[in-house]
Motif scaffolding. Sequence first.
Motif, PDB file in Angstrom:
ATOM      1  N   TYR A   1     -22.690 139.150  61.640  1.00 24.69           N
ATOM      2  CA  TYR A   1     -22.967 140.252  60.724  1.00 24.69           C
ATOM      3  C   TYR A   1     -21.796 140.386  59.748  1.00 24.69           C
ATOM      4  O   TYR A   1     -20.674 139.961  60.057  1.00 24.69           O
ATOM      5  N   PRO A   2     -22.014 141.008  58.586  1.00 20.74           N
ATOM      6  CA  PRO A   2     -20.912 141.206  57.629  1.00 20.74           C
ATOM      7  C   PRO A   2     -19.729 141.979  58.206  1.00 20.74           C
ATOM      8  O   PRO A   2     -18.570 141.646  57.915  1.00 20.74           O
TER       9      PRO A   2
ATOM     10  N   TYR B   1     -24.160 133.835  56.183  1.00 16.42           N
ATOM     11  CA  TYR B   1     -25.280 133.146  55.545  1.00 16.42           C
ATOM     12  C   TYR B   1     -26.090 132.314  56.549  1.00 16.42           C
ATOM     13  O   TYR B   1     -27.316 132.324  56.515  1.00 16.42           O
ATOM     14  N   VAL B   2     -25.407 131.614  57.446  1.00 14.10           N
ATOM     15  CA  VAL B   2     -26.130 130.764  58.399  1.00 14.10           C
ATOM     16  C   VAL B   2     -26.743 131.561  59.548  1.00 14.10           C
ATOM     17  O   VAL B   2     -27.531 131.032  60.318  1.00 14.10           O
TER      18      VAL B   2
ATOM     19  N   LYS C   1     -29.813 140.710  53.499  1.00 16.98           N
ATOM     20  CA  LYS C   1     -29.701 140.417  52.069  1.00 16.98           C
ATOM     21  C   LYS C   1     -28.948 139.119  51.831  1.00 16.98           C
ATOM     22  O   LYS C   1     -29.256 138.377  50.891  1.00 16.98           O
ATOM     23  N   ILE C   2     -27.970 138.838  52.677  1.00 18.20           N
ATOM     24  CA  ILE C   2     -27.215 137.580  52.547  1.00 18.20           C
ATOM     25  C   ILE C   2     -27.997 136.432  53.165  1.00 18.20           C
ATOM     26  O   ILE C   2     -28.192 135.393  52.531  1.00 18.20           O
ATOM     27  N   ASN C   3     -28.453 136.602  54.396  1.00 20.62           N
ATOM     28  CA  ASN C   3     -29.125 135.528  55.124  1.00 20.62           C
ATOM     29  C   ASN C   3     -30.446 135.121  54.484  1.00 20.62           C
ATOM     30  O   ASN C   3     -30.749 133.935  54.366  1.00 20.62           O
ATOM     31  N   ARG C   4     -31.234 136.086  54.047  1.00 21.75           N
ATOM     32  CA  ARG C   4     -32.539 135.796  53.446  1.00 21.75           C
ATOM     33  C   ARG C   4     -32.508 135.903  51.924  1.00 21.75           C
ATOM     34  O   ARG C   4     -33.046 135.071  51.224  1.00 21.75           O
TER      35      ARG C   4
ATOM     36  N   ILE D   1     -33.197 133.688  59.163  1.00 22.12           N
ATOM     37  CA  ILE D   1     -33.323 132.258  58.898  1.00 22.12           C
ATOM     38  C   ILE D   1     -32.223 131.558  59.690  1.00 22.12           C
ATOM     39  O   ILE D   1     -31.042 131.783  59.444  1.00 22.12           O
ATOM     40  N   HIS D   2     -32.619 130.729  60.642  1.00 18.14           N
ATOM     41  CA  HIS D   2     -31.663 129.989  61.475  1.00 18.14           C
ATOM     42  C   HIS D   2     -31.282 128.700  60.751  1.00 18.14           C
ATOM     43  O   HIS D   2     -32.133 127.848  60.509  1.00 18.14           O
ATOM     44  N   ARG D   3     -30.010 128.568  60.419  1.00 20.17           N
ATOM     45  CA  ARG D   3     -29.548 127.379  59.697  1.00 20.17           C
ATOM     46  C   ARG D   3     -28.649 126.485  60.537  1.00 20.17           C
ATOM     47  O   ARG D   3     -28.376 125.352  60.161  1.00 20.17           O
TER      48      ARG D   3
END
Length: 187
Positions: free
Chosen positions: A158-159, A153-154, A15-18, A99-101
């Motif tokens: 994990y949270p 996010y990046v 939910k955060i990453n995507r 998503i790899h940032r």
Amino acid sequence: MIESIQQFDVELFLKINRGLSNGFFDWLMPLMRNRFFWSPLYLFIVVFCIVQYKKQGCYIIGMVLFTFALGDLVASRLIKPFVSRVRPCNDLSLANDIIHRVPCGSGLSFPSAHATNHFAIAVFLICIFYSRWKPILPIGLFWAAIISFAQVYVGVHYPIDVTVGALLGTTIGLITSRIFKTLQPEF
């Protein structure tokens, strides 16, 4: 129970990453977790402490370095090898979802050393300077929290990794500030 916690952690991570994905965060969050981005702040803290507090300022900087080293030792050298949790960006079951940032790296995930170290430093500085400058509380906590959030996010933590890192860092910051105040009671 462990499996349900793990599942919750993965869902929140996605939910955060995507789910929060947007162009502004895609630009900002990699900066927030980059140590070079914060170099001017670190330099300011060193110069401020030395100019403002002279010899005691050098002790403060020494304790900040000790706080950082202790956080890194506990998170990276003691807990991570024991837990051996794979980073989400290296988890094959998430390969099509993440998503790899930033580059992932080969290190382990639990707990986040970024979160541990930055919360330890922030809490140490808050405990030392709060009586002299109250705004350090929200500023310090926001600083550590944004770095921790950026790790999720990046895609590199994990949270739960950053939450436990924040709790561990807070504990370390409280302990080292107590040590400092014991050694420097006149500060």
